[in-house]
Scaffold this active site. Structure first.
Site, mmCIF file in Angstrom:
data_model
loop_
_atom_site.group_PDB
_atom_site.id
_atom_site.type_symbol
_atom_site.label_atom_id
_atom_site.label_comp_id
_atom_site.label_asym_id
_atom_site.label_seq_id
_atom_site.Cartn_x
_atom_site.Cartn_y
_atom_site.Cartn_z
ATOM 1 N N SER A 237 0.845 -1.175 0.120
ATOM 2 C CA SER A 237 -0.099 0.004 0.027
ATOM 3 C C SER A 237 0.812 1.419 0.034
ATOM 4 O O SER A 237 1.987 1.112 0.055
ATOM 5 C CB SER A 237 -1.024 -0.028 1.315
ATOM 6 O OG SER A 237 -0.257 0.136 2.512
ATOM 7 N N LYS A 238 0.271 2.524 0.092
ATOM 8 C CA LYS A 238 0.949 3.632 -0.153
ATOM 9 C C LYS A 238 1.896 3.768 1.103
ATOM 10 O O LYS A 238 3.116 4.581 1.083
ATOM 11 C CB LYS A 238 0.074 4.902 -0.038
ATOM 12 C CG LYS A 238 -0.658 4.848 -1.489
ATOM 13 C CD LYS A 238 -1.474 6.313 -1.791
ATOM 14 C CE LYS A 238 -2.146 6.230 -3.092
ATOM 15 N NZ LYS A 238 -3.209 7.382 -3.035
ATOM 16 N N ARG A 239 1.518 3.135 2.274
ATOM 17 C CA ARG A 239 2.551 3.475 3.516
ATOM 18 C C ARG A 239 3.956 2.599 3.157
ATOM 19 O O ARG A 239 4.856 3.025 3.833
ATOM 20 C CB ARG A 239 1.907 2.916 4.560
ATOM 21 C CG ARG A 239 1.646 1.195 4.753
ATOM 22 C CD ARG A 239 1.365 0.856 5.950
ATOM 23 N NE ARG A 239 1.440 -0.440 6.212
ATOM 24 C CZ ARG A 239 0.156 -1.344 5.565
ATOM 25 N NH1 ARG A 239 -0.711 -0.681 4.872
ATOM 26 N NH2 ARG A 239 0.308 -2.585 5.616
ATOM 27 N N GLY A 241 5.280 3.262 0.373
ATOM 28 C CA GLY A 241 6.154 3.779 -0.809
ATOM 29 C C GLY A 241 5.292 3.899 -2.006
ATOM 30 O O GLY A 241 4.016 3.769 -1.886
#
Length: 463
Positions: A237-239, A241
């Site tokens: 996920s975006k966490r 990167g």
């Protein structure tokens, strides 16, 4: 039979890494078998689908080099075909109208949970013979016994008892077809024979097979690839990167590195890590797709990217680099000058962004070159400036500024002055680059050229 695969993203966001890998696998399967690879944009979510997201998906596909065959199919333009299929199922008694409200259906499920049964719609409208009306939906009259089974190309044999499945909705109360119905109709009419997709679709597949059978359509082969995890073993996920494929483009990743990395993320051919596109097409089979979730490893992607930068021609890199300089607020370099610089960073850069950051001093206007204050204080001492001044006079009169000529001139000065190369190298490097890091000194000076070198030395001497 000629194989036909497809990639069918929803334009509600960017092309993410997992979707890109699925597209790569589908493309490789089609190309390996000499078949066709089709692209369908599933844009039926009117509220969330945007033209910008569609463009981002197409740009990502083009960047990866995943060319599709024929015209792009837009699902939203096919609603008439979808509803025609629903009408046929109604006419043949394989579907029925249902007037149960969402709240009533949820109450049925709650009762079933409380009684230890599978929470699902209880089929109360199945034999009522209802017609269309406000708030009514159309449901598939699914088999009540037996099982729906298929041989998954990745996971192997999968079988679901039909009593575990709802009479799924085919047409919503607003008249729009549901995802599962639309996908079946589109895949069948596009001639799709093999569907590779993420394992989040495993639960949809038995339901779609029931629709295929109800419509009397040939059922394609299905394969579900495991998800991609972040380094912490949780869903990427975006966490973790960047998850958008095009973000990696902006970070200076080459498309061939991305394709190689994503293809290898869940597929293998022995212990080989580096594959050309031609090798991937030749070697790819679904037999070697992994059944376990793969962990996204940025270090490995950077290692592959460094390899492909090293293997690229200087001319190609000179074509790719200018937008990255502009993104750093610099003017696009003059091509011939850039071609002189490229070979000095090609063997060591992991990304094009890193390439630009490390070589920026070459393209900074002489009068705007920033000096590392600590380096200048340490190396541009009065004594060191005397050496720099003497070297300036020698460089000014050289017959040419080729690397060998500059190298010989520096060596001759070291010998005649009695100073060690270490004593003259860093002051001269700081003078022309602003810092203590650069390629070989003679290479740096030659690439900068006589005019820039002398201008920068004059400026450094005035500090």
């Amino acid at each position: 039979m000629s194989i036909v695969t497809r990639f069918a993203p929803s334009p509600t966001g960017y092309l993410h890494v997992g979707g890109a890998r699925t597209a790569i696998f589908s493309w490789l399967l089609a190309r390996h078998e000499g078949g066709r690879f089709l692209l369908r944009i599933e844009d039926t979510d009117r509220e969330r689908s945007t033209p910008e997201a569609t463009r981002a998906i197409l740009d990502g596909m083009s960047w990866l080099g995943l060319e599709w065959d024929g015209e792009i199919c837009y699902q939203s333009s096919r609603e008439e075909r979808h509803n025609a299929a629903v009408d046929r199922l109604l006419a043949e008694g394989k579907a029925y109208w249902c007037e149960c409200t969402p709240d009533e259906v949820e109450a049925m499920r709650e009762r079933a949970r409380a009684e230890g049964r599978k929470p699902k719609y209880d089929g109360r409208c199945r034999e009522r013979g209802l017609g269309p009306g406000p708030g009514r939906v159309v449901r598939l009259k699914a088999p009540l016994d037996g099982a729906t089974s298929y041989e998954d190309m990745v996971k192997g044999y999968i079988s679901i008892a039909n009593e575990e499945m709802d009479d799924l909705i085919l047409r919503r109360s607003d008249g729009s077809p549901t995802y599962n119905l639309a996908v079946v109709v589109d895949d069948a009419e596009m001639g799709v024979t093999h569907v590779l997709r993420g394992e989040d679709h495993v639960s949809n597949t038995p339901r779609q097979i029931l629709i295929y059978k109800a419509l009397g359509l040939p059922v394609p082969r299905f394969g579900h690839v495991p998800m991609i995890l972040g380094p912490d073993k949780k869903k990427l996920s975006k966490r973790h990167g960047a998850t958008s494929v095009f973000e990696y483009h902006h970070q200076g990743i080459l498309p061939e590195a991305m394709v190689n990395y994503l293809a290898r993320l869940g597929w293998s051919s022995g212990d080989q890590e580096i594959f050309s596109r031609e090798e991937l097409v030749k070697l790819f089979t679904v037999d070697n797709l992994g059944t376990s979730a793969a962990v996204f490893d940025m270090d490995k992607l950077l290692w592959l990217n460094a390899h492909y930068i090293k293997e690229s021609s200087p001319e190609r890199l000179a074509d790719l680099l200018p937008p990255f300089y502009e993104a750093q607020g610099m003017a696009a370099p003059e091509r011939d000058y850039l071609l002189k610089v490229v070979p000095h960073y090609q063997p060591r850069a992991k990304t094009l962004v890193e390439f630009v950051e490390n070589s920026a001093f070459f393209f900074t206007p002489d009068e705007a070159l920033a000096y590392d204050q600590a380096a200048a204080a340490k190396f541009l001492t009065p004594e060191a400036k005397e050496h720099v001044r003497a070297i300036r006079d020698i460089l000014k009169d050289l017959p040419d500024f080729e690397e060998a000529t500059v190298e010989a001139a520096l060596a001759a000065y070291v010998e005649s002055s009695g100073a060690s190369f270490k004593v003259i190298a860093q002051p001269l490097r700081v003078a022309v680059t602003g810092s203590t890091r650069s390629p070989g000194l003679h290479q740096t000076l030659s690439a900068l050229g006589r005019g820039r070198t002398l201008a920068r030395i004059e400026r450094a001497l005035a500090l």
